[in-house]
Motif scaffolding. Structure first.
Motif, PDB file in Angstrom:
ATOM      1  N   GLY A  84       0.817  -1.211   0.000  1.00 55.65           N
ATOM      2  CA  GLY A  84       0.000   0.000   0.000  1.00 55.65           C
ATOM      3  C   GLY A  84       0.847   1.256   0.000  1.00 55.65           C
ATOM      4  N   ILE A  85       1.912   1.268   0.800  1.00 56.40           N
ATOM      5  CA  ILE A  85       2.779   2.455   0.848  1.00 56.40           C
ATOM      6  C   ILE A  85       3.491   2.650  -0.489  1.00 56.40           C
ATOM      7  CG2 ILE A  85       4.852   3.428   1.915  1.00 56.40           C
ATOM      8  CD1 ILE A  85       3.997   2.207   4.543  1.00 56.40           C
ATOM      9  N   LEU A  86       4.006   1.549  -1.060  1.00 56.77           N
ATOM     10  CA  LEU A  86       4.689   1.664  -2.357  1.00 56.77           C
ATOM     11  C   LEU A  86       3.736   2.143  -3.443  1.00 56.77           C
ATOM     12  CD1 LEU A  86       6.967  -1.519  -2.348  1.00 56.77           C
ATOM     13  CD2 LEU A  86       7.708   0.867  -2.359  1.00 56.77           C
ATOM     14  N   PHE A  87       2.516   1.592  -3.449  1.00 60.33           N
ATOM     15  CA  PHE A  87       1.528   2.028  -4.437  1.00 60.33           C
ATOM     16  C   PHE A  87       1.202   3.507  -4.235  1.00 60.33           C
ATOM     17  CE2 PHE A  87      -2.829   2.784  -5.830  1.00 60.33           C
ATOM     18  CZ  PHE A  87      -2.780   2.319  -7.144  1.00 60.33           C
ATOM     19  N   GLY A  88       1.053   3.900  -2.968  1.00 54.50           N
ATOM     20  CA  GLY A  88       0.734   5.297  -2.687  1.00 54.50           C
ATOM     21  C   GLY A  88       1.845   6.235  -3.131  1.00 54.50           C
ATOM     22  N   ILE A  89       3.115   5.821  -2.927  1.00 57.32           N
ATOM     23  CA  ILE A  89       4.249   6.656  -3.343  1.00 57.32           C
ATOM     24  C   ILE A  89       4.208   6.900  -4.843  1.00 57.32           C
ATOM     25  CG2 ILE A  89       6.760   6.670  -3.619  1.00 57.32           C
ATOM     26  CD1 ILE A  89       6.938   5.258  -0.910  1.00 57.32           C
ATOM     27  N   LEU A 161      -5.140   0.518   8.891  1.00 49.84           N
ATOM     28  CA  LEU A 161      -5.090   1.857   9.481  1.00 49.84           C
ATOM     29  C   LEU A 161      -3.664   2.234   9.884  1.00 49.84           C
ATOM     30  CD1 LEU A 161      -8.346   1.792  11.668  1.00 49.84           C
ATOM     31  CD2 LEU A 161      -8.014   2.813   9.417  1.00 49.84           C
ATOM     32  N   LEU A 162      -2.908   1.260  10.402  1.00 51.08           N
ATOM     33  CA  LEU A 162      -1.502   1.530  10.737  1.00 51.08           C
ATOM     34  C   LEU A 162      -0.696   1.839   9.480  1.00 51.08           C
ATOM     35  CD1 LEU A 162      -0.679  -1.125  13.497  1.00 51.08           C
ATOM     36  CD2 LEU A 162      -1.129   1.307  13.771  1.00 51.08           C
ATOM     37  N   ALA A 163      -1.022   1.151   8.390  1.00 51.45           N
ATOM     38  CA  ALA A 163      -0.345   1.443   7.119  1.00 51.45           C
ATOM     39  C   ALA A 163      -0.636   2.871   6.671  1.00 51.45           C
ATOM     40  CB  ALA A 163      -0.792   0.448   6.052  1.00 51.45           C
ATOM     41  N   CYS A 164      -1.869   3.329   6.882  1.00 55.35           N
ATOM     42  CA  CYS A 164      -2.212   4.715   6.526  1.00 55.35           C
ATOM     43  C   CYS A 164      -1.423   5.710   7.360  1.00 55.35           C
ATOM     44  CB  CYS A 164      -3.716   4.940   6.728  1.00 55.35           C
ATOM     45  SG  CYS A 164      -4.732   4.256   5.416  1.00 55.35           S
ATOM     46  N   VAL A 165      -1.278   5.421   8.658  1.00 51.04           N
ATOM     47  CA  VAL A 165      -0.493   6.307   9.526  1.00 51.04           C
ATOM     48  C   VAL A 165       0.950   6.395   9.029  1.00 51.04           C
ATOM     49  CG1 VAL A 165       0.423   6.599  11.854  1.00 51.04           C
ATOM     50  CG2 VAL A 165      -1.957   5.894  11.537  1.00 51.04           C
ATOM     51  N   SER A 166       1.506   5.251   8.649  1.00 47.50           N
ATOM     52  CA  SER A 166       2.884   5.238   8.145  1.00 47.50           C
ATOM     53  C   SER A 166       2.992   5.999   6.828  1.00 47.50           C
ATOM     54  CB  SER A 166       3.350   3.786   7.949  1.00 47.50           C
ATOM     55  OG  SER A 166       3.294   3.088   9.161  1.00 47.50           O
ATOM     56  N   PHE A 167       2.001   5.817   5.956  1.00 50.16           N
ATOM     57  CA  PHE A 167       2.046   6.525   4.679  1.00 50.16           C
ATOM     58  C   PHE A 167       1.929   8.032   4.889  1.00 50.16           C
ATOM     59  CE2 PHE A 167      -0.197   8.235   0.880  1.00 50.16           C
ATOM     60  CZ  PHE A 167       0.850   8.072  -0.018  1.00 50.16           C
ATOM     61  N   ALA A 168       1.237   8.444   5.951  1.00 54.84           N
ATOM     62  CA  ALA A 168       1.123   9.884   6.234  1.00 54.84           C
ATOM     63  C   ALA A 168       2.504  10.498   6.451  1.00 54.84           C
ATOM     64  CB  ALA A 168       0.233  10.110   7.453  1.00 54.84           C
ATOM     65  N   ALA A 169       3.375   9.785   7.183  1.00 51.31           N
ATOM     66  CA  ALA A 169       4.739  10.302   7.399  1.00 51.31           C
ATOM     67  C   ALA A 169       5.515  10.338   6.093  1.00 51.31           C
ATOM     68  CB  ALA A 169       5.465   9.426   8.423  1.00 51.31           C
ATOM     69  N   VAL A 170       5.342   9.295   5.271  1.00 51.82           N
ATOM     70  CA  VAL A 170       6.043   9.252   3.981  1.00 51.82           C
ATOM     71  C   VAL A 170       5.550  10.368   3.067  1.00 51.82           C
ATOM     72  CG1 VAL A 170       6.411   7.870   1.891  1.00 51.82           C
ATOM     73  CG2 VAL A 170       6.491   6.779   4.144  1.00 51.82           C
ATOM     74  N   ARG A 182       9.446  20.977  -7.997  1.00 54.92           N
ATOM     75  CA  ARG A 182       8.169  20.468  -8.526  1.00 54.92           C
ATOM     76  C   ARG A 182       8.427  19.324  -9.499  1.00 54.92           C
ATOM     77  NH1 ARG A 182       5.735  26.467  -9.492  1.00 54.92           N
ATOM     78  NH2 ARG A 182       7.766  26.658 -10.464  1.00 54.92           N
ATOM     79  N   SER A 183       8.912  18.225  -8.938  1.00 57.76           N
ATOM     80  CA  SER A 183       9.259  17.073  -9.763  1.00 57.76           C
ATOM     81  C   SER A 183       8.594  15.821  -9.187  1.00 57.76           C
ATOM     82  CB  SER A 183      10.779  16.887  -9.795  1.00 57.76           C
ATOM     83  OG  SER A 183      11.110  15.629 -10.328  1.00 57.76           O
ATOM     84  N   PRO A 184       7.653  15.203  -9.914  1.00 57.79           N
ATOM     85  CA  PRO A 184       7.022  13.959  -9.414  1.00 57.79           C
ATOM     86  C   PRO A 184       8.045  12.852  -9.177  1.00 57.79           C
ATOM     87  CG  PRO A 184       5.766  14.874 -11.252  1.00 57.79           C
ATOM     88  CD  PRO A 184       7.043  15.658 -11.179  1.00 57.79           C
ATOM     89  N   ALA A 185       9.049  12.752 -10.055  1.00 59.46           N
ATOM     90  CA  ALA A 185      10.052  11.695  -9.903  1.00 59.46           C
ATOM     91  C   ALA A 185      10.842  11.873  -8.609  1.00 59.46           C
ATOM     92  CB  ALA A 185      10.997  11.704 -11.111  1.00 59.46           C
ATOM     93  N   LEU A 186      11.233  13.129  -8.319  1.00 58.91           N
ATOM     94  CA  LEU A 186      12.001  13.369  -7.099  1.00 58.91           C
ATOM     95  C   LEU A 186      11.134  13.159  -5.859  1.00 58.91           C
ATOM     96  CD1 LEU A 186      14.740  14.133  -6.049  1.00 58.91           C
ATOM     97  CD2 LEU A 186      14.089  16.532  -6.150  1.00 58.91           C
ATOM     98  N   CYS A 187       9.849  13.548  -5.948  1.00 62.40           N
ATOM     99  CA  CYS A 187       8.930  13.302  -4.827  1.00 62.40           C
ATOM    100  C   CYS A 187       8.810  11.815  -4.549  1.00 62.40           C
ATOM    101  CB  CYS A 187       7.554  13.891  -5.132  1.00 62.40           C
ATOM    102  SG  CYS A 187       7.484  15.684  -5.088  1.00 62.40           S
ATOM    103  N   ALA A 188       8.662  11.013  -5.616  1.00 60.74           N
ATOM    104  CA  ALA A 188       8.557   9.565  -5.446  1.00 60.74           C
ATOM    105  C   ALA A 188       9.856   9.000  -4.883  1.00 60.74           C
ATOM    106  CB  ALA A 188       8.234   8.911  -6.789  1.00 60.74           C
ATOM    107  N   ALA A 189      10.995   9.524  -5.358  1.00 65.16           N
ATOM    108  CA  ALA A 189      12.289   9.045  -4.859  1.00 65.16           C
ATOM    109  C   ALA A 189      12.448   9.344  -3.369  1.00 65.16           C
ATOM    110  CB  ALA A 189      13.419   9.694  -5.654  1.00 65.16           C
ATOM    111  N   MET A 190      12.041  10.533  -2.950  1.00 61.87           N
ATOM    112  CA  MET A 190      12.145  10.889  -1.530  1.00 61.87           C
ATOM    113  C   MET A 190      11.200  10.049  -0.683  1.00 61.87           C
ATOM    114  SD  MET A 190      14.561  12.981  -1.203  1.00 61.87           S
ATOM    115  CE  MET A 190      14.265  13.415   0.507  1.00 61.87           C
ATOM    116  N   GLY A 191      10.017   9.748  -1.249  1.00 63.86           N
ATOM    117  CA  GLY A 191       9.096   8.867  -0.533  1.00 63.86           C
ATOM    118  C   GLY A 191       9.677   7.477  -0.374  1.00 63.86           C
ATOM    119  N   GLY A 192      10.284   6.950  -1.453  1.00 61.57           N
ATOM    120  CA  GLY A 192      10.913   5.631  -1.366  1.00 61.57           C
ATOM    121  C   GLY A 192      12.073   5.622  -0.397  1.00 61.57           C
TER     122      GLY A 192
END
Length: 278
Positions: A84-89, A161-170, A182-192
Motif C-alpha cells: 500500500g505504501i509503495l503504491f501510494g508513493i 489503518l496503521l499502514a495509513c499512519v505510516s504513509f502519512a509520514a512518507v 516540482r518534480s514527481p520523480a524526485l517526490c517519489a524518490a524521496m518517498g521511497g
C-alpha cells in the motif's frame, strides 16, 4: 478549515478525472475476487480440515481456524502495509507537483485561501484516498475469510489503518519535497527513501552493534532516532492482524514518533511555502 476541505475536494476530483480512483478500485477488487474464487477452505466445527489455492492442496492438517489463518493474515497485513505504501508513493507522487505547477499555483493563490490551506488540503485529499483504499481492501479480506471460515476479526482493518499512519509520514516528506522541487520523480524518490530509512530505523537496535563504535555509530543512532520506525509498525500490524501478542515494546510510542516526524516535516514545508515567491 473550509479552504482546506475545498482543496482536498479539488484533489479528489483531480484523482477522479484521471480515472485514478476507478483504476484503484478495479485493481483492489480484482485482487479480492481472485482470492475469493481461487481459495477453497473446508471448515469442520471451527477447525480447518483442508485448504486449496488455485486448485492445489495447501494443507490437510486439522487445526483451529484462527490458528491456521494466522500466517495468511500476517502475509496479508504485510502486503497491505508495504504494498500500500509503495503504491501510494507511485500513484500520489504527481498530485502536489501538479497543484504547484506554473500557472495553476498562481491561480490558486489568487483565491481567498491561505497558503497553508493548499498544502494541508492536498495532504488531506491524498490521505482520504489512502484511507478509503486501505479500508476497502482490508474489509474485503475480512469478508472473504469470514464468509469462508466463519472466523471474523478486525485485525486486517487495524493493520490497514496503521499502514495509513505510516504513509502519512512518507507523504509528508513527498509534499515538502514538492514545495522545493516540482518534480514527481524526485517526490517519489524521496518517498521511497523515507520508506527504506524507516525500515532501517525499525531495526536500529539490531543494526547498531555491526557499526564500528565511535562517531559512525553515534551518527547512525542519532539519525535513526528521529526517523519513523516503519518496519516496527509493520511488525505490529502483522501481529494485530493475526491476533497474537505484540512483539514491539510500545505501539503508542511508535505512533507518537510517526506523528511527530510527519508534523515536523509538514511544518518545514509550510514554512518554506509561506516565504516562496511565485
Amino acid at each position: 478549515m473550509r479552504g482546506v476541505v475545498g482543496i482536498a475536494g479539488y484533489v479528489l476530483r483531480e484523482a477522479a478525472s484521471r480515472k485514478f480512483i476507478l483504476a484503484f478500485l478495479l485493481g483492489v477488487t480484482g485482487v479480492l475476487v481472485t482470492v475469493a474464487l481461487s481459495l477453497r477452505i473446508e471448515v469442520v466445527d471451527g477447525a480447518l480440515a483442508a485448504s486449496r489455492l488455485f486448485g492445489k492442496v495447501m494443507s490437510r492438517d486439522i487445526v483451529a481456524v484462527d490458528v491456521a489463518l494466522r500466517p495468511v493474515f500476517m502475509a496479508a497485513a504485510s502486503l497491505v502495509f508495504y504494498g500500500g505504501i509503495l503504491f501510494g508513493i507511485v500513484a500520489c507522487s504527481d498530485f502536489a507537483p501538479s497543484l504547484l505547477s506554473p500557472g495553476r499555483v498562481e491561480h490558486l493563490l489568487a483565491l481567498p485561501l491561505r497558503r497553508w490551506h493548499l498544502l494541508a488540503g492536498t495532504f488531506l485529499g491524498v490521505m482520504t484516498l489512502a484511507l478509503a483504499g486501505s479500508v476497502y481492501g482490508s474489509l474485503g479480506l475480512v469478508l472473504i475469510f469470514g464468509v469462508k471460515t466463519g472466523y471474523w476479526t478486525t485485525g486486517p482493518l487495524i493493520a490497514a489503518l496503521l499502514a495509513c499512519v505510516s504513509f502519512a509520514a512518507v507523504y509528508a516528506v513527498m509534499l515538502t519535497t514538492a514545495t522545493l522541487v516540482r518534480s514527481p520523480a524526485l517526490c517519489a524518490a524521496m518517498g521511497g527513501l523515507t520508506l527504506v530509512l524507516g525500515v532501517v530505523a525499525g531495526y536500529r537496535t539490531n543494526i547498531s552493534p555491526f557499526i564500528e563504535e565511535g562517531p559512525m555509530r553515534a551518527a547512525f543512532r542519532g539519525v535513526t532516532l528521529v526517523l519513523p520506525r516503519l518496519s516496527a509498525l509493520a511488525s505490529a500490524s502483522m501481529d494485530l492482524a493475526a491476533s497474537v501478542p505484540l512483539t514491539v515494546d510500545s505501539l503508542a510510542m511508535l505512533l507518537a514518533g510517526v506523528f511527530v516526524f510527519g508534523l515536523g516535516v509538514l511544518s518545514l514545508g509550510f514554512w518554506w511555502f509561506e516565504g516562496k515567491d511565485y
